[in-house]
Write a protein that holds these residues in place. Structure first.
Motif, mmCIF file in Angstrom:
data_model
loop_
_atom_site.group_PDB
_atom_site.id
_atom_site.type_symbol
_atom_site.label_atom_id
_atom_site.label_comp_id
_atom_site.label_asym_id
_atom_site.label_seq_id
_atom_site.Cartn_x
_atom_site.Cartn_y
_atom_site.Cartn_z
ATOM 1 N N VAL A 94 68.197 78.148 58.715
ATOM 2 C CA VAL A 94 66.904 79.002 58.913
ATOM 3 C C VAL A 94 65.808 78.954 57.981
ATOM 4 O O VAL A 94 64.642 78.740 58.096
ATOM 5 C CB VAL A 94 67.240 80.469 58.959
ATOM 6 N N TRP A 95 66.429 78.815 56.511
ATOM 7 C CA TRP A 95 65.584 78.319 55.456
ATOM 8 C C TRP A 95 64.422 77.349 55.842
ATOM 9 O O TRP A 95 63.400 77.011 55.497
ATOM 10 C CB TRP A 95 66.100 78.436 54.008
ATOM 11 N N LEU A 96 65.608 75.972 56.077
ATOM 12 C CA LEU A 96 64.805 74.770 56.078
ATOM 13 C C LEU A 96 63.846 74.892 57.420
ATOM 14 O O LEU A 96 62.797 74.338 57.168
ATOM 15 C CB LEU A 96 65.999 73.990 56.437
ATOM 16 N N TYR A 97 64.265 75.495 58.359
ATOM 17 C CA TYR A 97 63.124 75.540 59.457
ATOM 18 C C TYR A 97 61.933 76.403 59.139
ATOM 19 O O TYR A 97 60.849 75.927 59.452
ATOM 20 C CB TYR A 97 63.767 76.111 60.677
ATOM 21 N N THR A 98 62.146 77.468 58.415
ATOM 22 C CA THR A 98 60.892 78.234 58.054
ATOM 23 C C THR A 98 59.963 77.481 57.283
ATOM 24 O O THR A 98 58.773 77.672 57.166
ATOM 25 C CB THR A 98 61.373 79.661 57.501
ATOM 26 N N TRP A 99 60.466 77.003 55.935
ATOM 27 C CA TRP A 99 59.655 76.523 55.089
ATOM 28 C C TRP A 99 59.470 75.161 54.829
ATOM 29 O O TRP A 99 58.386 74.483 54.310
ATOM 30 C CB TRP A 99 60.342 76.921 53.618
ATOM 31 N N ILE A 100 59.967 74.208 55.659
ATOM 32 C CA ILE A 100 59.753 72.827 55.892
ATOM 33 C C ILE A 100 59.402 72.297 57.355
ATOM 34 O O ILE A 100 58.238 71.835 57.400
ATOM 35 C CB ILE A 100 61.056 72.053 55.042
#
Length: 340
Positions: free
Chosen positions: A154-160
Motif C-alpha cells: 500500500v505504501w509503495l502504491y500510494t507514494w510511488i
C-alpha cells in the motif's frame, strides 16, 4: 359547458397543396370506384358462401364428428381408464404408503434421531473444536502477512506508483486532446458542414414536397374509398331492387295468385278424395283378408273333424277357491247372546 370535441386546427395551406389536391382526388376516385365495387361484390359473395355452404359443411365435417367421438367414445373410455387406474395404481399405492412406507419412515426417523444424538453430534463438536484451532492459526498468519506484505505494498502504491501514473495519464491526455481537436475540425470542415448544407438546402425542401404529395395522395385514397363505398351501395341497392322486381315479385305473385289456389283445388278435389278412397279400399281389403282367414280357419277345423273325429270334451272343473268364512259382526247369530 361544450361537451362536443372541437375539430383539430389545421395549418394554413398554400397554393401548391390546393393545386395538387383536386387532380389527385379526381384521378384516385376514377381508379378506386371499380376496385371498391369489385370488393363489395366479393364480400357479398364470400358472406353468402360462408353462411350457406362453408359453415354448415364445416359443422357436418368437423364439429359434429368430433362431438360424437368425444361423447360416445373418448369420454366413456377415459372414465373407464380412470376407474382402472384407480384400481390398479391408486389403491395399491395408498396401501403401500399406509402400511409399509409410513412404519418404515417412523423407524428410519427414530434411528436417525439416535444416530444424530449419539454419534453425529459428538463428532461434529470435535470437528468444530479442531476448526476453531485452525481458524486461530490462520488469523495469526493473516496478521503477520498483513504487516509483512500488505502494508509495504500500500505504501509503495500510494507514494510511488500513483504519482507516476497520474503524471503519465496527464501527458497522454494532453497529447490525445490536441490530436482529437485537429481531427475534429478536419472532419467537420470536410464532411459535416457539406452534409448539413446538403440536408438544409436540398433534401429538406424535397422531403417536404414529397410529404405533401404523399399526404394528399393518402387523403385522396381515403376520400375516394368512402365515396366509392357510397356509389357501390347505391348500385347494389339498385341491382337488388331491379332483381326483386324482375324475378322475386313475379315469382311471389305467381305463387300467391296461381299456384296456391291451384294447390288448394288439387288438394280438395283430387288428393283428399283419393286419400279417402285409399283408406276405404284399405278397410275393405283388411275386412276381406279377415274373412278369408276366418274361412280358412273354419275349413281347417272341419277337415280335422272329418279325419280325426270330434275331440273329447273335458269335464270342466271349478277352479275357484271355496268361499271364505264370513267374519263375525254384531248382526250375525253365531254367538250365544244373539243365537235364535
Amino acid at each position: 359547458m361544450d361537451l362536443e370535441k372541437a375539430p383539430p386546427r389545421r395549418e394554413p395551406e398554400g397554393c401548391l397543396v390546393v393545386a395538387i389536391r383536386i387532380p389527385v382526388r379526381i384521378v384516385v376516385l376514377l381508379l378506386v370506384v371499380p376496385v371498391r365495387m369489385v370488393w363489395d361484390a366479393l364480400v357479398v359473395a364470400a358472406r353468402f358462401l360462408w353462411d350457406v355452404v362453408l359453415r354448415p359443411l364445416g359443422r357436418a365435417l368437423f364439429v359434429w364428428p368430433f362431438v360424437a367421438l368425444w361423447r360416445y367414445l373418448l369420454a366413456p373410455v377415459g372414465r373407464g381408464l380412470g376407474r382402472l387406474g384407480n384400481v390398479l395404481f391408486v389403491v395399491p399405492l395408498v396401501w403401500l404408503y399406509r402400511y409399509v412406507l409410513t412404519p418404515l419412515g417412523h423407524g428410519i426417523a427414530a434411528a436417525s434421531t439416535w444416530l444424530y444424538a449419539r454419534v453425529l453430534a459428538p463428532v461434529g463438536r470435535a470437528v468444530m473444536w479442531v476448526l476453531r484451532g485452525i481458524g486461530a492459526v490462520l488469523a495469526a498468519l493473516g496478521r503477520l502477512g498483513r504487516y509483512l506484505l500488505v502494508v509495504p505494498a500500500v505504501w509503495l502504491y500510494t507514494w510511488i506508483l500513483a504519482p507516476v501514473g497520474r503524471a503519465i495519464a496527464w501527458t497522454v491526455r494532453i497529447v490525445v486532446t490536441g490530436v482529437g481537436l485537429g481531427l475534429y475540425w478536419t472532419l467537420r470542415v470536410l464532411f459535416v458542414l457539406p452534409a448539413v448544407g446538403l440536408y438544409r438546402w436540398v433534401l429538406a425542401p424535397v422531403g417536404r414536397v414529397l410529404a405533401v404529395i404523399g399526404r394528399e395522395v393518402g387523403e385522396a385514397i381515403g376520400h375516394a374509398w368512402r365515396v366509392a363505398g357510397r356509389i357501390s351501395r347505391a348500385v347494389g341497392r339498385f341491382l337488388g331492387t331491379l332483381l326483386r322486381w324482375i324475378f322475386v315479385e313475379p315469382v311471389r305473385w305467381v305463387y300467391r295468385t296461381v299456384l296456391t289456389p291451384v294447390g288448394h283445388v288439387v288438394r280438395d278435389l283430387v288428393l283428399r278424395p283419393a286419400a279417402q278412397a285409399a283408406r276405404a279400399v284399405g278397410r275393405a281389403t283388411r275386412q276381406a283378408l279377415a274373412s278369408v282367414r276366418e274361412s280358412a280357419r273354419q275349413a281347417r277345423a272341419d277337415i280335422r273333424r272329418m279325419l280325426f273325429g270330434q275331440p273329447e270334451q273335458r269335464e270342466k272343473v271349478a277352479r275357484r277357491e271355496p268361499p271364505a268364512r264370513e267374519t263375525r259382526t254384531l248382526g250375525s247369530s253365531t254367538t250365544a247372546l244373539t243365537k235364535d
